[in-house]
Design an enzyme around this catalytic site. Sequence first.
Site, PDB file in Angstrom:
ATOM      1  N   THR B  99       0.868  -1.172   0.000  1.00 39.17           N
ATOM      2  CA  THR B  99       0.000   0.000   0.000  1.00 39.17           C
ATOM      3  C   THR B  99       0.904   1.221   0.000  1.00 39.17           C
ATOM      4  O   THR B  99       1.481   1.581   1.019  1.00 39.17           O
ATOM      5  CB  THR B  99      -0.895   0.007   1.257  1.00 39.17           C
ATOM      6  OG1 THR B  99      -1.709  -1.164   1.224  1.00 39.17           O
ATOM      7  CG2 THR B  99      -1.797   1.235   1.274  1.00 39.17           C
ATOM      8  N   LYS B 175      -7.118   1.127  -3.635  1.00 42.46           N
ATOM      9  CA  LYS B 175      -6.716   0.572  -2.345  1.00 42.46           C
ATOM     10  C   LYS B 175      -6.892   1.594  -1.227  1.00 42.46           C
ATOM     11  O   LYS B 175      -7.463   1.293  -0.172  1.00 42.46           O
ATOM     12  CB  LYS B 175      -5.256   0.104  -2.428  1.00 42.46           C
ATOM     13  CG  LYS B 175      -4.621  -0.287  -1.102  1.00 42.46           C
ATOM     14  CD  LYS B 175      -5.313  -1.457  -0.401  1.00 42.46           C
ATOM     15  CE  LYS B 175      -4.691  -1.731   0.963  1.00 42.46           C
ATOM     16  NZ  LYS B 175      -5.511  -2.629   1.775  1.00 42.46           N
ATOM     17  N   LYS B 243      -1.067   6.329   8.267  1.00 46.17           N
ATOM     18  CA  LYS B 243      -0.324   6.397   7.002  1.00 46.17           C
ATOM     19  C   LYS B 243      -1.282   6.236   5.820  1.00 46.17           C
ATOM     20  O   LYS B 243      -1.244   7.002   4.853  1.00 46.17           O
ATOM     21  CB  LYS B 243       0.728   5.276   6.952  1.00 46.17           C
ATOM     22  CG  LYS B 243       1.619   5.316   5.724  1.00 46.17           C
ATOM     23  CD  LYS B 243       2.207   3.932   5.394  1.00 46.17           C
ATOM     24  CE  LYS B 243       1.150   3.013   4.760  1.00 46.17           C
ATOM     25  NZ  LYS B 243       1.643   1.759   4.219  1.00 46.17           N
TER      26      LYS B 243
END
Lengths: 303, 303, 303, 303
Positions: B99, B175, B243
């Site tokens: 990711t 994502k 994040k």
Amino acid sequence: MINVGFIGLGNMGLPMARNILRAGHKLTAYNRTRSRAEELVKDGANIVESPSDAAANAEIVISMLADDNAVKGVVWADRSNTGLLGSLAGNAVHVSMSTISIALSQQMSEAHKAKGQHYVSAPVFGRPEAAAAAKLWIVAAGEAEQVDRCQPVFDAMGQGVFRVGGEPSRANVVKVAGNFLIAAMLEAMGESFALVKKAGVDVTQFLEIINSLFRSPVYQSYGSLIATEKYTPAGFKLELGLKDVRLALEAAEATATPVPLASLIRDHLVSGIARGYGDLDWSALARVVADDAGISTGEERGV
Amino acid sequence: MINVGFIGLGNMGLPMARNILRAGHKLTAYNRTRSRAEELVKDGANIVESPSDAAANAEIVISMLADDNAVKGVVWADRSNTGLLGSLAGNAVHVSMSTISIALSQQMSEAHKAKGQHYVSAPVFGRPEAAAAAKLWIVAAGEAEQVDRCQPVFDAMGQGVFRVGGEPSRANVVKVAGNFLIAAMLEAMGESFALVKKAGVDVTQFLEIINSLFRSPVYQSYGSLIATEKYTPAGFKLELGLKDVRLALEAAEATATPVPLASLIRDHLVSGIARGYGDLDWSALARVVADDAGISTGEERGV
Amino acid sequence: MINVGFIGLGNMGLPMARNILRAGHKLTAYNRTRSRAEELVKDGANIVESPSDAAANAEIVISMLADDNAVKGVVWADRSNTGLLGSLAGNAVHVSMSTISIALSQQMSEAHKAKGQHYVSAPVFGRPEAAAAAKLWIVAAGEAEQVDRCQPVFDAMGQGVFRVGGEPSRANVVKVAGNFLIAAMLEAMGESFALVKKAGVDVTQFLEIINSLFRSPVYQSYGSLIATEKYTPAGFKLELGLKDVRLALEAAEATATPVPLASLIRDHLVSGIARGYGDLDWSALARVVADDAGISTGEERGV
Amino acid sequence: MINVGFIGLGNMGLPMARNILRAGHKLTAYNRTRSRAEELVKDGANIVESPSDAAANAEIVISMLADDNAVKGVVWADRSNTGLLGSLAGNAVHVSMSTISIALSQQMSEAHKAKGQHYVSAPVFGRPEAAAAAKLWIVAAGEAEQVDRCQPVFDAMGQGVFRVGGEPSRANVVKVAGNFLIAAMLEAMGESFALVKKAGVDVTQFLEIINSLFRSPVYQSYGSLIATEKYTPAGFKLELGLKDVRLALEAAEATATPVPLASLIRDHLVSGIARGYGDLDWSALARVVADDAGISTGEERGV
């Protein structure tokens, strides 16, 4: 067989009342617009002219109305001797199934108690289709004995009853918290759809991915409305959605609970009203978000 | 049988690599901490000392790492001649499954193209258990021919592949948008749980009601963590959640998409870090909300 | 008389450089667009062709540029031997007066130290008019001895210097925190103006009331822009305002400080970009708010 | 000399009433707690036992009370024949100076009109010290002729009157919008102080910089409270601040104006209540923000 009074034959109330009749109970119905009540005659309902007439001989009187004001209107009534409170028998129970404020629910609980009457709060989850299919989820709170008494009637309308305690207003808190969860999903969908759309991703495909992840019929049905921007006809109007989020905010403030996501949604719904989307389905919350991202197609925009 | 290079054997990478071996492919693996890589020897993996060694003879090299910096570290490498970019064969493909940011994905796409190499972006949805069970959902973007080539390897790791086009970074947008939807659910749960809890409703029962409504395994599993305040051990750390939300905000800002709910979540996660919850599961977002409502139990609070 | 190098002659840099010359110092200037630098020749400036030439013989080199990238460009330079870092004398000092990130400020501090050079961070508050009138407020941080050395040059440009310690990046934090306070005022004005306007109150009169309360020239000048919806010409572009709010968010995240109001403003500015307001004055933040309330006049809207 | 009735001798009402007496007018006062009213006897006030007694012979009756409920209590009264509405002379005017809702202001306007009485809405800006110094700012709305008639009394209490039109409730909108601007300043200060503090900057010095920029006595006085974390004694309690922000939100929602910053502040104030800060000064909004950043000193925390 229970003798049921029913007040409020809207999109939800009408199928709910019909299912009670079908389950073999006796039903006396009142609706402000009488013509709509007439639809139930062929199902065996007895149609009357006032809330007090609906309550007069009932063991259980159900109210299913749009908002606090409508409920106050039938319980206390404007003109003398026409309110539910005045005619309900001493041992009978008023079952409030509308989505109303915690404050009003508490007020009714006290008012009925003062008259020696009973009060059960039993809001429902489900859209009109679920009401028609007797697939509602009912959240009930009140004295256990009274909820027991209502159980056969609840069984006629829903697929399950959740009992959340003796304090009636708790059922209302659960209802507004549940609706807030749906609104949160709409906001999140609106934002994520805007994000992927501006990056060139096909939203229909994105929805397919979401459905694989969440596997929730709620995501699927609302996601589809948002992906296709199909905000009319409204299953549940944006202005009613705003009402419900406001109820959540009021309930939260009453217990000193900050709910910033509810605030964010409220602001977007208020902006939706300002943009003329009040009569669209409340999934048009996603259109407000799309407007802010400069990608709203503008179709179906409120006149 | 495909000759696969695999870089990064963390909680996700290790079971993914194992499933590739089990499907009958050849696998050369590199992990910064070699001891961890050794676990794969009995499954038939060949363990090497650098990203470049993992890439040297591979048709497909998969990277599965924690964040942008880790990926940059293996692609460009610090020391000379040890990076993926330097040793990947001309016709081979680098499949980035981490990711990472949209920006880095675009940068890698260009860097590989300049070297005559291929690049496919293929981040995954699913926690370590799903990786172990080969039940990941894979979102792939890149040249169709290259994605076709990776399909057998994807099949070894996942239950389905969504192809979202030729531009690799689109898979990364999907994502981060998907993770944002999960974060939004956590925020909404945190707020609604606080709301009902302060009104005296049992949260376990409230969760049961939510599950009846949404019927989603994602709501069920995360809802259970929040209802029981079980934030350790972390399935996915709060600081990693921050994040990911930051990646969503960056992707959104790059296309001028306001995502205020992502901002709200970011602020709560930042506050979570300030309160010492960085190593708890990211569902502890709900603890930040509970703290703000004055009802956090304080148990399991970060040391 | 100090030998000053000056890099960046934009709307702010040009009047600042001119005031240094007027105070009797020697000034060697570099600007990417040389024609603009020529304006200073009549004031006695020496115009050169590269950042390194501006730094070569200077005791103090001031950089006053648009953003992080521009500053990186002159400090490290693209081509060999043209950067500030390469030609600044051992004991000389680089005074960074641009609004840049905390991270870049720290990076420059280290890079100069490694070369035996000095670094002072000294961002300013004030619009171009204040720069022309030598009325800037300068926030300086760095070794006391070096700030002392710069004092005569600061005196030539500003009405006061605030020294905020030895760590240079602190001055940058103060600058972004100050700009955030102004942005917060713009957001608050936008919302309150929309509120009173929709209630039928004349905004000009409302502004008069605000001015009586706050008695602040900042409220007065920005309030007037918003009341008259005069967003062009831009004193400070909305897209630069977004940059500054982003710097505040980054600085806050680096120290785990949630700043939800900064997030809210960021989202409105991002929406402003999406609506085409990037080149309007950043007080057009109030137009975004007015749009959301359905009352934007739409005049002067970005093309 | 005007015959004035005055209802409500709190921190604001007492000095306001005294200034009316000092200006040479006749004043008949009522306060729920009579002992407090006695303080005015030496200034020449006549103290009475009910709102209706205060209104009976007055040309102008001023009400200055805590909130909507208190105002409703004196206007309609609980017991028969003791309310302002029942005893005010036909041509007399009720001047409502409390901070109340737009809705109540409209309701009183109609109720007085129906009785042939007059109604002027005239809320004030200023803290008790300003009231004592006859330095209040008064925002008045109502029939011009009636406002003219009140002018001598306003002159006795304030430094200026802003007339915002004939519709009384507009003055209330201006008042809540003004208080919202102050609350916004508190939120912005709280966030910026937390930001610079965590970066190691001395907040007292940061405040000095802000004061140089904004040059506003409002920033100066509130900034000082926040920098020194001096939240007791409360000049204006946090719970009253929440009431005012709620009034702004209600006024905004009534006209479909989204005010997300007001929502954000509301959530922080609600959290302040949850944390036990309800009785601190409303500048403790900054303490909520500091808590969220993990830097609250915890001193003076509500008991």
